[in-house]
Design a protein around this motif. Sequence first.
Motif, mmCIF file in Angstrom:
data_model
loop_
_atom_site.group_PDB
_atom_site.id
_atom_site.type_symbol
_atom_site.label_atom_id
_atom_site.label_comp_id
_atom_site.label_asym_id
_atom_site.label_seq_id
_atom_site.Cartn_x
_atom_site.Cartn_y
_atom_site.Cartn_z
ATOM 1 N N SER B 346 9.907 -4.704 9.957
ATOM 2 C CA SER B 346 8.926 -5.509 10.690
ATOM 3 C C SER B 346 8.165 -6.421 9.718
ATOM 4 C CB SER B 346 7.950 -4.599 11.442
ATOM 5 O OG SER B 346 7.410 -3.656 10.558
ATOM 6 N N ALA B 347 8.020 -7.612 10.181
ATOM 7 C CA ALA B 347 7.325 -8.599 9.336
ATOM 8 C C ALA B 347 5.845 -8.624 9.703
ATOM 9 C CB ALA B 347 7.939 -9.973 9.544
ATOM 10 N N SER B 348 5.015 -8.738 8.713
ATOM 11 C CA SER B 348 3.584 -8.832 9.001
ATOM 12 C C SER B 348 2.965 -9.923 8.114
ATOM 13 C CB SER B 348 2.895 -7.487 8.753
ATOM 14 O OG SER B 348 3.006 -7.145 7.407
ATOM 15 N N VAL B 349 1.930 -10.513 8.647
ATOM 16 C CA VAL B 349 1.235 -11.572 7.902
ATOM 17 C C VAL B 349 -0.175 -11.083 7.580
ATOM 18 C CG1 VAL B 349 0.433 -13.969 7.954
ATOM 19 C CG2 VAL B 349 2.534 -13.317 9.159
ATOM 20 N N GLN B 350 -0.499 -11.065 6.308
ATOM 21 C CA GLN B 350 -1.836 -10.603 5.905
ATOM 22 C C GLN B 350 -2.626 -11.802 5.352
ATOM 23 O OE1 GLN B 350 -0.968 -7.497 3.102
ATOM 24 N NE2 GLN B 350 -0.754 -5.967 4.708
ATOM 25 N N SER B 351 -3.771 -12.020 5.943
ATOM 26 C CA SER B 351 -4.623 -13.134 5.487
ATOM 27 C C SER B 351 -5.764 -12.575 4.629
ATOM 28 C CB SER B 351 -5.234 -13.860 6.696
ATOM 29 O OG SER B 351 -4.198 -14.312 7.516
ATOM 30 N N SER B 352 -6.058 -13.292 3.598
ATOM 31 C CA SER B 352 -7.185 -12.857 2.755
ATOM 32 C C SER B 352 -7.915 -14.107 2.203
ATOM 33 C CB SER B 352 -6.676 -11.976 1.613
ATOM 34 O OG SER B 352 -5.759 -12.691 0.832
ATOM 35 N N THR B 357 -13.982 -18.238 -4.622
ATOM 36 C CA THR B 357 -13.676 -19.643 -4.337
ATOM 37 C C THR B 357 -13.707 -19.932 -2.846
ATOM 38 O OG1 THR B 357 -11.318 -19.179 -4.243
ATOM 39 C CG2 THR B 357 -12.226 -19.819 -6.380
ATOM 40 N N GLY B 358 -13.568 -18.853 -2.044
ATOM 41 C CA GLY B 358 -13.513 -19.056 -0.598
ATOM 42 C C GLY B 358 -12.166 -19.563 -0.131
ATOM 43 N N PHE B 359 -11.170 -19.528 -1.007
ATOM 44 C CA PHE B 359 -9.846 -20.038 -0.672
ATOM 45 C C PHE B 359 -9.053 -18.990 0.121
ATOM 46 C CE2 PHE B 359 -5.356 -20.766 -1.736
ATOM 47 C CZ PHE B 359 -5.225 -22.089 -1.330
ATOM 48 N N ALA B 360 -8.581 -19.382 1.276
ATOM 49 C CA ALA B 360 -7.847 -18.440 2.138
ATOM 50 C C ALA B 360 -6.361 -18.465 1.791
ATOM 51 C CB ALA B 360 -8.029 -18.827 3.601
ATOM 52 N N SER B 361 -5.802 -17.273 1.766
ATOM 53 C CA SER B 361 -4.358 -17.216 1.484
ATOM 54 C C SER B 361 -3.664 -16.256 2.473
ATOM 55 C CB SER B 361 -4.136 -16.738 0.053
ATOM 56 O OG SER B 361 -4.620 -15.426 -0.094
ATOM 57 N N GLU B 362 -2.400 -16.516 2.728
ATOM 58 C CA GLU B 362 -1.598 -15.682 3.660
ATOM 59 C C GLU B 362 -0.441 -15.066 2.901
ATOM 60 O OE1 GLU B 362 -0.179 -17.833 7.002
ATOM 61 O OE2 GLU B 362 -2.029 -17.575 8.128
ATOM 62 N N VAL B 363 -0.295 -13.782 3.115
ATOM 63 C CA VAL B 363 0.844 -13.090 2.474
ATOM 64 C C VAL B 363 1.755 -12.523 3.571
ATOM 65 C CG1 VAL B 363 1.525 -11.227 0.924
ATOM 66 C CG2 VAL B 363 -0.599 -12.477 0.509
ATOM 67 N N ARG B 364 2.989 -12.952 3.546
ATOM 68 C CA ARG B 364 3.967 -12.429 4.531
ATOM 69 C C ARG B 364 4.722 -11.260 3.889
ATOM 70 N NH1 ARG B 364 5.191 -15.794 8.801
ATOM 71 N NH2 ARG B 364 4.131 -17.809 8.750
ATOM 72 N N THR B 365 4.700 -10.150 4.587
ATOM 73 C CA THR B 365 5.417 -8.971 4.055
ATOM 74 C C THR B 365 6.408 -8.449 5.098
ATOM 75 O OG1 THR B 365 3.694 -7.513 4.884
ATOM 76 C CG2 THR B 365 3.504 -8.219 2.594
ATOM 77 N N VAL B 366 7.459 -7.896 4.608
ATOM 78 C CA VAL B 366 8.450 -7.237 5.490
ATOM 79 C C VAL B 366 8.433 -5.745 5.160
ATOM 80 C CG1 VAL B 366 10.870 -7.056 6.138
ATOM 81 C CG2 VAL B 366 9.884 -9.288 5.602
ATOM 82 N N VAL B 367 8.018 -4.977 6.163
ATOM 83 C CA VAL B 367 7.960 -3.515 5.980
ATOM 84 C C VAL B 367 9.223 -2.886 6.570
ATOM 85 C CG1 VAL B 367 6.654 -1.422 6.489
ATOM 86 C CG2 VAL B 367 5.470 -3.593 6.125
ATOM 87 N N SER B 368 9.903 -2.160 5.755
ATOM 88 C CA SER B 368 11.149 -1.533 6.212
ATOM 89 C C SER B 368 10.963 -0.020 6.207
ATOM 90 C CB SER B 368 12.281 -1.934 5.264
ATOM 91 O OG SER B 368 13.460 -1.315 5.663
ATOM 92 N N GLN B 369 11.293 0.616 7.342
ATOM 93 C CA GLN B 369 11.167 2.071 7.386
ATOM 94 C C GLN B 369 12.365 2.684 8.132
ATOM 95 O OE1 GLN B 369 7.625 3.162 9.518
ATOM 96 N NE2 GLN B 369 7.831 1.498 10.979
ATOM 97 N N THR B 370 12.643 3.894 7.757
ATOM 98 C CA THR B 370 13.780 4.590 8.377
ATOM 99 C C THR B 370 13.261 5.597 9.399
ATOM 100 O OG1 THR B 370 14.973 4.377 6.317
ATOM 101 C CG2 THR B 370 15.847 5.943 7.889
#
Lengths: 182, 436
Positions: B346-352, B357-370
């Motif tokens: 499952s893909a998830s997008v984490q914003s921080s 600096t107040g600069f916003a960034s997005e990290v896309r992660t793919v979580v794989s589980q069995t």
Amino acid sequence: MFLEIIAGLRARDERIQERIYVHYWGYLMGISTRYFKDRNTAKEVVNDSFIKAFRTMYDFKHDNNLEQFQKTFKAWLAKITVHTSLDKIRSKKTLIDYVEEYEESGNGHVAVDDKLFVDDIMKLLFELPDIHRTVFNLYEIEGFNHEEISNMLKIPVSTSRTYLTRAKQKLRDLYKKSIEIS
Amino acid sequence: MEQPEKELIKEIANLFEDYEEAYVPGEWEAFSQKRKRKYPFFRNILKVAAVLILGFAMLPFLLPKHFKSADQPVVNSSTKPSATKGGGTVNGKNLDKNPAGNIHTLNAGASAERSKVGPPNFPARQHDGLIEDSNIIALKAHEREAAVPLPIVPEQLIASRIMNEELKSSATQGNLTPGKNVETAEEKGTLQIKEGTAAGSVAEKVSTMEFLASESKQTTKKTIARGQLSRWDFGLAFAPSITSTNMNIGGGLTTAYRLSDKFSISSGISLLQLQSAIDVASTAQSKMAVTALSSKELLAVDANIRAIDIPLAIIYNFNKNFYTSAGLSYFNVITEKRSNTYEQASASVQSSADPTTGFASEVRTVVSQTLSEPAQETRLKGNSYLGFFNFAIGRRQNIFNKYNVLIEPFIKIPVGKLSAEDLKLTNSGLKFQFSF
């Protein structure tokens, strides 16, 4: 539906039997009721036919052509039903040796103006002697030739021809009478 | 020219060509019920056959008296003189008698039954007291073929000699009626037991036969009993095996019936626990999209089956210790558990936001589980199959002259419907069997 049947046959899944039964029951009853006036006997023949079919259908050969499968599988079931019907007739010995002699009317052509209804034709068919009706069904509807009918009913080929001619003649006469009455 | 009659007749043919009635609800249910009633044993016919085989196998143990009495030779000592031509009777049947009052038994091996005491086995059986058997056989042959003395053959001569020696030795021990002589008449092709006097009564003749029968009774019983026991083998078996993926165990009861020195048939009943995996690569649609952002992929399907296995096999004995067997087994699945193992991504997008600096960034992660979850589908449960082709080579070791330990590498290959199933059920292993 047919894809499901093909997959079920390939997987030898017994659950496919219900689908096949429900789908083809009416068709096989249509065949069986042409041979037996009694519906219970006709049902019995259909059920016996399904039992035979279910035993061997998993080995039914086909070339994965869907259209072709529909035709051949249906024809295969029909053939089983016809043979089961004949077995039943033989076991009940309902094929009467005595055959009514018809007078030759000389008319081999009867035009049909109105639409025919199954129930009406069934009534006419069951006025024929059993052996005549059986030969008529086998030849005209199931498409067997006289040699095959001769083998199936253990009668000479010439007799099969004669019975067919008489059955058709009688049907024409009966049909004409039924029109006149109505 | 004959007119085409397609009008009425053709119309009828067309009408019925694809005619079908409407399906009546409930017909399938009625059919299913009726089929069960009509063919209650159809699906379980092999099970019934195996039970019958086992049942028959147990009969000699459950009813030992019946089996013994059926095999024991019976010589009645009826001494009633017969009115029929020829004189004395045994079992009410005529004995051939010459005018001088001598009893002529036919040569001791003149019947088909004589083949039981054929040349290779004869010397050994002499010590088992089967000489007397041959005497009784001679009597039976006599009863059947009284009027037709058969030419004697060398083995028969041997049998005659042995029997006469036995008779003579018995006579010297005072067991025979005094005044009787026993001699062979090999030149005539018959065995003759002469009575010395014409006064020898039917009762005396019968008592001679009775004596022979009673002499043999003890040893014959032992021989028959030993023969019966040796024909049947029963045993307990334990058989660990492996499929291509898992280790399995099985165990049960076995039985074997010796048809000849070389061939036996064997059966039994055992409980098998088979674990196997499905070849997921061969199944379609193993990968499925659950949502736009996640996917679920079927990695493996594991099945755990408990089944009853009833084998029927022919055993060929190479010698006393080594054998091979081949046969089929009936396979009825009692329980089946399947579990599917999925890999879910499952893909998830984490914003921080960077606090400095107040600069916003997005990290896309793919979580794989069995994930592993039990499957609802049980394709095999409740089904019966013919089943497995079994092949084995075995080593038999006798212990205490009574028991056997058998070690048998085997392979079981699914055949018929079972081979078409998605599970890989081919398995092989080592069967340990203790038989008695």
